[in-house]
Design a protein around this motif. Structure first.
Motif, short mmCIF file in Angstrom:
data_model
loop_
_atom_site.label_atom_id
_atom_site.label_comp_id
_atom_site.label_asym_id
_atom_site.label_seq_id
_atom_site.Cartn_x
_atom_site.Cartn_y
_atom_site.Cartn_z
N LEU A 77 0.81 -1.22 0.00
CA LEU A 77 0.00 0.00 0.00
C LEU A 77 0.84 1.27 0.00
CD1 LEU A 77 -2.82 -0.90 2.57
CD2 LEU A 77 -2.87 -1.09 0.08
N HIS A 78 1.97 1.24 0.66
CA HIS A 78 2.77 2.45 0.84
C HIS A 78 3.95 2.53 -0.12
CE1 HIS A 78 4.87 5.35 3.85
NE2 HIS A 78 3.88 5.97 3.26
N HIS A 79 4.41 1.37 -0.59
CA HIS A 79 5.59 1.34 -1.44
C HIS A 79 5.27 0.81 -2.84
CE1 HIS A 79 7.44 1.83 2.49
NE2 HIS A 79 8.63 1.99 1.94
N LEU A 80 4.99 -0.47 -2.92
CA LEU A 80 4.93 -1.14 -4.22
C LEU A 80 3.85 -0.57 -5.15
CD1 LEU A 80 6.41 -3.57 -5.59
CD2 LEU A 80 4.43 -4.95 -4.97
N GLY A 81 2.59 -0.56 -4.69
CA GLY A 81 1.51 -0.09 -5.54
C GLY A 81 1.67 1.35 -5.99
#
Length: 291
Positions: A77-81
């Motif tokens: 939610l905070h990095h990859l997407g």
């Protein structure tokens, strides 16, 4: 077991469905008018799909009942997407997907409104951006806050959405391929911003990993999804996910920001202390295509 079983949401959320569908429709409409390469399209759909899976599938049960799964969820939610969505540079396509009349009547006045511009100036300030990006991770991992957030479904959703929105703002700021202006930060500052976010993540991940007592008893109280995994081992894996993959995403972001800096420098698109080189027509068209 039917693979579609895992796409069935553990806790249905109309907000997630509407947000994902609207974003997807705008991108599909807009890419007909804005140039979007196949690589950028793949990056966008991967990022949007990752956010949907992390927010609205059967996996949410495991995110709520194992600490390391919760950390995997927030890594997405905070990095990859957000990272892959920002890497696709979808701004032009999303704007083009909005009907022209709506853009003129609603979107443009809203973006030009003084309160909105002031708010964006604050949250996109490099110091504030780093503080928010790292601070939200620390805040939601404070033991008392985390305990309440995992028990109250409303606060749980606020937590998840705050990570998504902050991730999008941060990576959009860092991975902007344009010179400044129109980008908010100069290319060199983008590299420094993302590098500044690395040490605090390492420190927190290492602290969670090496702590010798259980920091998040809420998972033991509510019941764990994997009974064969001890609470301390669960906590250590969660700390490692924050420590290594989270920090590595920031390193990759710094390398991409550095690549944009070198590209803009090679094309003479950077401001210089004494005069600026007039950009070529090809360089201008290249930057327009990446907005």
């Amino acid at each position: 077991m039917n693979p579609l079983y895992w796409l069935d949401p553990w806790e249905p959320s109309p907000t997630v469905v509407i947000a994902v569908i609207v974003t997807a429709v705008l991108f599909v409409r807009g890419k007909r008018h804005a140039r979007v390469s196949l690589a950028r399209q793949i990056s966008f759909w991967f990022g949007l799909g990752a956010l949907y899976v992390a927010l609205h599938t059967r996996l949410d049960y495991f995110f709520e009942h194992e600490f390391f799964m919760h950390r995997a969820q927030h890594l997405v939610l905070h990095h990859l997407g957000p990272f892959f969505i920002a890497l696709a540079y979808p701004g032009a396509a999303l704007r083009a997907g909005i009907p022209f009349m709506w853009r003129q009547r609603f979107v443009r006045p809203m973006l030009n409104a003084r309160p909105v511009r002031a708010m964006l100036d604050v949250v996109m300030h490099p110091v504030v951006a780093v503080t928010l990006f790292v601070g939200l991770i620390y805040f939601w991992l404070l033991s008392p806050i985390h305990f309440i957030a995992m028990l109250d479904w409303r606060l749980y959703r606020v937590m998840n959405w705050s990570m998504v929105i902050d991730g999008l703002l941060f990576w959009w700021l860092v991975l902007d391929p344009r010179p400044a202006p129109p980008a908010r930060l100069a290319p060199g500052k983008r590299v420094l911003v993302v590098i500044a976010a690395i040490p605090p993540q390492i420190v927190l991940g290492a602290f969670i990993f090496f702590t010798s007592h259980e920091l998040y008893p809420v998972y033991s109280i509510c019941g764990r999804a994997f009974t064969w995994l001890s609470p301390m081992r669960d906590q250590q894996i969660g700390g490692l996910l924050l420590w290594i993959p989270g920090s590595m995403m920031s390193v990759i972001g710094a390398l991409i920001a550095l690549r944009h800096w070198m590209r803009l420098s090679a094309r003479g698109r950077l401001k210089r202390a004494q005069g600026t080189r007039k950009p070529t027509r090809a360089a201008h068209q290249h930057d327009v295509q990446h907005t």
